[in-house]
Each structure stands twice: as structure tokens, then as C-alpha cells.
Design a protein around this motif. Structure first.
Motif, PDB file in Angstrom:
ATOM      1  N   ALA A  81      21.328  23.779  22.132  1.00 14.38           N
ATOM      2  CA  ALA A  81      20.500  22.598  21.933  1.00 14.38           C
ATOM      3  C   ALA A  81      19.367  22.868  20.940  1.00 14.38           C
ATOM      4  O   ALA A  81      19.033  22.019  20.107  1.00 14.38           O
ATOM      5  CB  ALA A  81      19.926  22.143  23.275  1.00 14.38           C
ATOM      6  N   VAL A  82      18.776  24.054  21.027  1.00  7.85           N
ATOM      7  CA  VAL A  82      17.724  24.421  20.080  1.00  7.85           C
ATOM      8  C   VAL A  82      18.288  24.465  18.664  1.00  7.85           C
ATOM      9  O   VAL A  82      17.663  23.991  17.702  1.00  7.85           O
ATOM     10  CB  VAL A  82      17.098  25.775  20.467  1.00  7.85           C
ATOM     11  CG1 VAL A  82      16.109  26.240  19.405  1.00  7.85           C
ATOM     12  CG2 VAL A  82      16.408  25.669  21.820  1.00  7.85           C
ATOM     13  N   GLY A  83      19.497  25.008  18.521  1.00 10.47           N
ATOM     14  CA  GLY A  83      20.145  25.028  17.216  1.00 10.47           C
ATOM     15  C   GLY A  83      20.441  23.634  16.698  1.00 10.47           C
ATOM     16  O   GLY A  83      20.307  23.363  15.498  1.00 10.47           O
ATOM     17  N   CYS A  84      20.840  22.736  17.593  1.00  8.68           N
ATOM     18  CA  CYS A  84      21.103  21.356  17.188  1.00  8.68           C
ATOM     19  C   CYS A  84      19.856  20.736  16.570  1.00  8.68           C
ATOM     20  O   CYS A  84      19.930  20.052  15.553  1.00  8.68           O
ATOM     21  CB  CYS A  84      21.557  20.551  18.407  1.00  8.68           C
ATOM     22  SG  CYS A  84      22.007  18.839  18.057  1.00  8.68           S
ATOM     23  N   TYR A  85      18.710  20.998  17.181  1.00 10.90           N
ATOM     24  CA  TYR A  85      17.467  20.398  16.694  1.00 10.90           C
ATOM     25  C   TYR A  85      16.946  21.062  15.425  1.00 10.90           C
ATOM     26  O   TYR A  85      16.466  20.396  14.512  1.00 10.90           O
ATOM     27  CB  TYR A  85      16.405  20.469  17.788  1.00 10.90           C
ATOM     28  CG  TYR A  85      15.119  19.756  17.438  1.00 10.90           C
ATOM     29  CD1 TYR A  85      15.114  18.396  17.138  1.00 10.90           C
ATOM     30  CD2 TYR A  85      13.908  20.430  17.403  1.00 10.90           C
ATOM     31  CE1 TYR A  85      13.942  17.738  16.809  1.00 10.90           C
ATOM     32  CE2 TYR A  85      12.726  19.788  17.086  1.00 10.90           C
ATOM     33  CZ  TYR A  85      12.750  18.440  16.783  1.00 10.90           C
ATOM     34  OH  TYR A  85      11.583  17.783  16.455  1.00 10.90           O
ATOM     35  N   HIS A  86      17.069  22.397  15.342  1.00  8.70           N
ATOM     36  CA  HIS A  86      16.406  23.124  14.256  1.00  8.70           C
ATOM     37  C   HIS A  86      17.317  23.514  13.094  1.00  8.70           C
ATOM     38  O   HIS A  86      16.821  23.734  11.978  1.00  8.70           O
ATOM     39  CB  HIS A  86      15.747  24.391  14.805  1.00  8.70           C
ATOM     40  CG  HIS A  86      14.533  24.126  15.626  1.00  8.70           C
ATOM     41  ND1 HIS A  86      13.355  23.634  15.098  1.00  8.70           N
ATOM     42  CD2 HIS A  86      14.312  24.274  16.960  1.00  8.70           C
ATOM     43  CE1 HIS A  86      12.462  23.495  16.058  1.00  8.70           C
ATOM     44  NE2 HIS A  86      13.012  23.874  17.197  1.00  8.70           N
ATOM     45  N   GLN A 143      18.092  16.244  22.519  1.00  8.18           N
ATOM     46  CA  GLN A 143      17.312  15.006  22.541  1.00  8.18           C
ATOM     47  C   GLN A 143      16.128  15.125  23.497  1.00  8.18           C
ATOM     48  O   GLN A 143      15.033  14.625  23.208  1.00  8.18           O
ATOM     49  CB  GLN A 143      18.201  13.836  22.941  1.00  8.18           C
ATOM     50  CG  GLN A 143      19.154  13.371  21.852  1.00  8.18           C
ATOM     51  CD  GLN A 143      18.423  12.713  20.694  1.00  8.18           C
ATOM     52  OE1 GLN A 143      17.489  11.930  20.888  1.00  8.18           O
ATOM     53  NE2 GLN A 143      18.842  13.028  19.473  1.00  8.18           N
ATOM     54  N   GLN A 144      16.334  15.787  24.626  1.00  5.13           N
ATOM     55  CA  GLN A 144      15.228  15.989  25.563  1.00  5.13           C
ATOM     56  C   GLN A 144      14.137  16.852  24.937  1.00  5.13           C
ATOM     57  O   GLN A 144      12.938  16.586  25.116  1.00  5.13           O
ATOM     58  CB  GLN A 144      15.765  16.614  26.858  1.00  5.13           C
ATOM     59  CG  GLN A 144      16.647  15.655  27.654  1.00  5.13           C
ATOM     60  CD  GLN A 144      17.404  16.326  28.781  1.00  5.13           C
ATOM     61  OE1 GLN A 144      17.723  17.515  28.700  1.00  5.13           O
ATOM     62  NE2 GLN A 144      17.708  15.584  29.829  1.00  5.13           N
ATOM     63  N   LEU A 145      14.534  17.860  24.173  1.00  4.24           N
ATOM     64  CA  LEU A 145      13.572  18.680  23.430  1.00  4.24           C
ATOM     65  C   LEU A 145      12.813  17.829  22.419  1.00  4.24           C
ATOM     66  O   LEU A 145      11.579  17.927  22.295  1.00  4.24           O
ATOM     67  CB  LEU A 145      14.316  19.816  22.723  1.00  4.24           C
ATOM     68  CG  LEU A 145      13.508  20.670  21.730  1.00  4.24           C
ATOM     69  CD1 LEU A 145      12.394  21.417  22.441  1.00  4.24           C
ATOM     70  CD2 LEU A 145      14.444  21.642  21.003  1.00  4.24           C
ATOM     71  N   TYR A 146      13.537  16.988  21.694  1.00  7.20           N
ATOM     72  CA  TYR A 146      12.947  16.093  20.696  1.00  7.20           C
ATOM     73  C   TYR A 146      11.959  15.120  21.343  1.00  7.20           C
ATOM     74  O   TYR A 146      10.825  14.952  20.857  1.00  7.20           O
ATOM     75  CB  TYR A 146      14.085  15.345  20.015  1.00  7.20           C
ATOM     76  CG  TYR A 146      13.715  14.283  19.023  1.00  7.20           C
ATOM     77  CD1 TYR A 146      12.774  14.492  18.025  1.00  7.20           C
ATOM     78  CD2 TYR A 146      14.368  13.042  19.047  1.00  7.20           C
ATOM     79  CE1 TYR A 146      12.474  13.506  17.094  1.00  7.20           C
ATOM     80  CE2 TYR A 146      14.091  12.059  18.124  1.00  7.20           C
ATOM     81  CZ  TYR A 146      13.142  12.281  17.150  1.00  7.20           C
ATOM     82  OH  TYR A 146      12.856  11.313  16.227  1.00  7.20           O
ATOM     83  N   LEU A 147      12.369  14.496  22.446  1.00  9.70           N
ATOM     84  CA  LEU A 147      11.500  13.533  23.118  1.00  9.70           C
ATOM     85  C   LEU A 147      10.224  14.201  23.622  1.00  9.70           C
ATOM     86  O   LEU A 147       9.139  13.624  23.549  1.00  9.70           O
ATOM     87  CB  LEU A 147      12.245  12.877  24.281  1.00  9.70           C
ATOM     88  CG  LEU A 147      13.399  11.934  23.904  1.00  9.70           C
ATOM     89  CD1 LEU A 147      14.185  11.545  25.146  1.00  9.70           C
ATOM     90  CD2 LEU A 147      12.886  10.702  23.183  1.00  9.70           C
TER      91      LEU A 147
END
Length: 229
Positions: free
Chosen positions: A79-84, A192-196
Motif C-alpha cells: 500500500a505504501v508503494g501504491c501511494y509513493h 487510500q486509507q493512508l492518503y485520507l
């Protein structure tokens, strides 16, 4: 919050675009989670704007991905990779958002990457008219690196379980339910939870669309809209 028909929502969004007063093309972000319905919403808005006589540049963040070999240094389900690690925001700003913004020369490219072939693109440079509208859909568009690049910010909110169900239907011909559910529950939803939690996109959005029922959506208009520059 207002609830209405799909047509009423699109009309409201088109009115919001029309109310933007800037001396350069109007840049519209349609943000939201994967399978929230943002691409469909952006397509419908583009149709209405074109019918009103506006020239629309229709673009997507999916055409600004890094090549596949660069996207997964933390693993396919990170998930971190998806965001960054997924999107080339510097290229997005350099070839599309900044040329269309204040002080830009309006000479832009709508894409830098073809996901079908995993190939870098360099399409012809095009000059946009001053009153053009860029409608760009994608994930994470209101993150700190991009949040100040928009004249209108739309966030499409949908319950995460609904996005999983939609994704299973959408991808049933190319992927199994188990694989889709794993990608959503391990990569996309946690990202998405990280983003929010970190970027707080709904606080920056001008219009938040609640899209659990696409034919009967609800929407909120925030008081800090419209932007002008």
C-alpha cells in the motif's frame, strides 16, 4: 448535502466549471479511490462541457505511471508503494498541469506512458485555447505535490466494500475474484486509507460526491470554492 439525479450532479459540476474565472485553461481534478466511479463521472462531465462549446482536454493519471519495472520496489501488494511509487507527478506537472496553469504557455502533452504496452510515450505537443478545460481523473490528485495545481477539485467518495464489488465485475474477464479482492484489500484500500489520513483530500475538495448509488448521488459544495488565479 444535496441528493439528486445523475443529470443534476453533472449539471452542478458543469456550472462549477463555468464559474471559474482565470486567464488560462481551467484544471479540474476528479479524485477518488479505484472503482469509485471517477472515470465515468469525468467522462460524463466532459460530454456536457463539450456540448456547451468548451474545448475539453480529457486526461487520466493512469497515463502518468512510472514503467512497471519502477512501480513495485516495495512489492506488488504494498500500500505504501501504491501511494509513493506509482505515478510520475513531476512529469504530470511538467508536461500538462504547469503549461496549462498561470504563467504557462498552454503547450502540453496529455500522456507520458502507455499502460497497455508498458512503454514511455512522447505524443505531439498541442497548444490549448485559453478557455479550455482539463478534466483529469485519477487517484491521489489532492496530495500535497498536486493540490495547488487545480482550479476545481472534485472528490468521489464510495464505500470501500462497494469499490471491491465493482472491481470484481469490471475485471471479471481478465482477473479472478480472489486476485481482484487481494489487490483491493491489501494494496488499493490501505493506500487510500493512508492518503485520507495524511493528505485529507476531502478537506481540500471543492465538491465531494457521494457515489454509493451512482444514479442517485449526493454531493456537498465547500465554501472555499471557486479558486481564481
Amino acid at each position: 448535502m444535496v441528493q439528486g439525479t445523475r443529470d443534476e450532479l453533472i449539471t452542478r459540476l458543469a456550472e462549477a466549471v463555468g464559474a471559474v474565472a482565470v486567464g488560462h485553461p481551467t484544471r479540474v481534478a476528479v479524485d477518488g479511490a479505484p472503482a469509485a466511479g471517477k472515470t465515468t463521472l469525468a467522462d460524463e462531465l466532459a460530454v456536457v462541457l463539450r456540448a456547451q462549446g468548451r474545448e475539453v482536454i480529457r486526461a487520466t493519471i493512469d497515463d502518468f505511471l512510472f514503467p512497471r519495472a519502477q512501480r513495485y520496489p516495495r512489492g506488488e501488494y504494498s500500500a505504501v508503494g501504491c501511494y509513493h511509487d506509482t505515478h510520475d507527478h513531476q512529469a504530470l506537472k511538467r508536461v500538462l498541469l504547469d503549461p496549462l496553469g498561470p504563467g504557462g504557455d498552454r503547450r502540453f502533452q496529455p500522456a507520458v506512458y502507455d499502460s497497455a504496452t508498458d512503454a514511455v510515450l512522447s505524443p505531439p505537443v498541442v497548444t490549448a485555447p485559453t478557455d479550455a478545460v482539463l478534466v483529469l481523473d485519477g487517484v491521489f490528485l489532492l496530495r500535497p505535490e498536486l493540490v495547488d495545481r487545480w482550479e476545481l477539485r472534485v472528490f468521489v467518495s464510495t464505500a470501500f466494500d462497494k469499490t471491491v464489488d465493482r472491481a470484481v465485475v469490471r475485471e471479471r474477464r481478465v482477473s479472478t475474484r480472489a486476485h481482484v479482492e487481494r489487490r483491493w484489500r491489501e494494496r488499493y484500500i490501505p493506500s487510500q486509507q493512508l492518503y485520507l489520513a495524511t493528505a485529507r483530500p476531502t478537506q481540500h475538495a471543492d465538491i465531494v460526491v457521494h457515489n454509493d448509488e451512482p444514479q442517485r448521488p449526493a454531493w456537498e459544495t465547500r465554501t472555499h470554492w471557486p479558486h481564481s488565479s
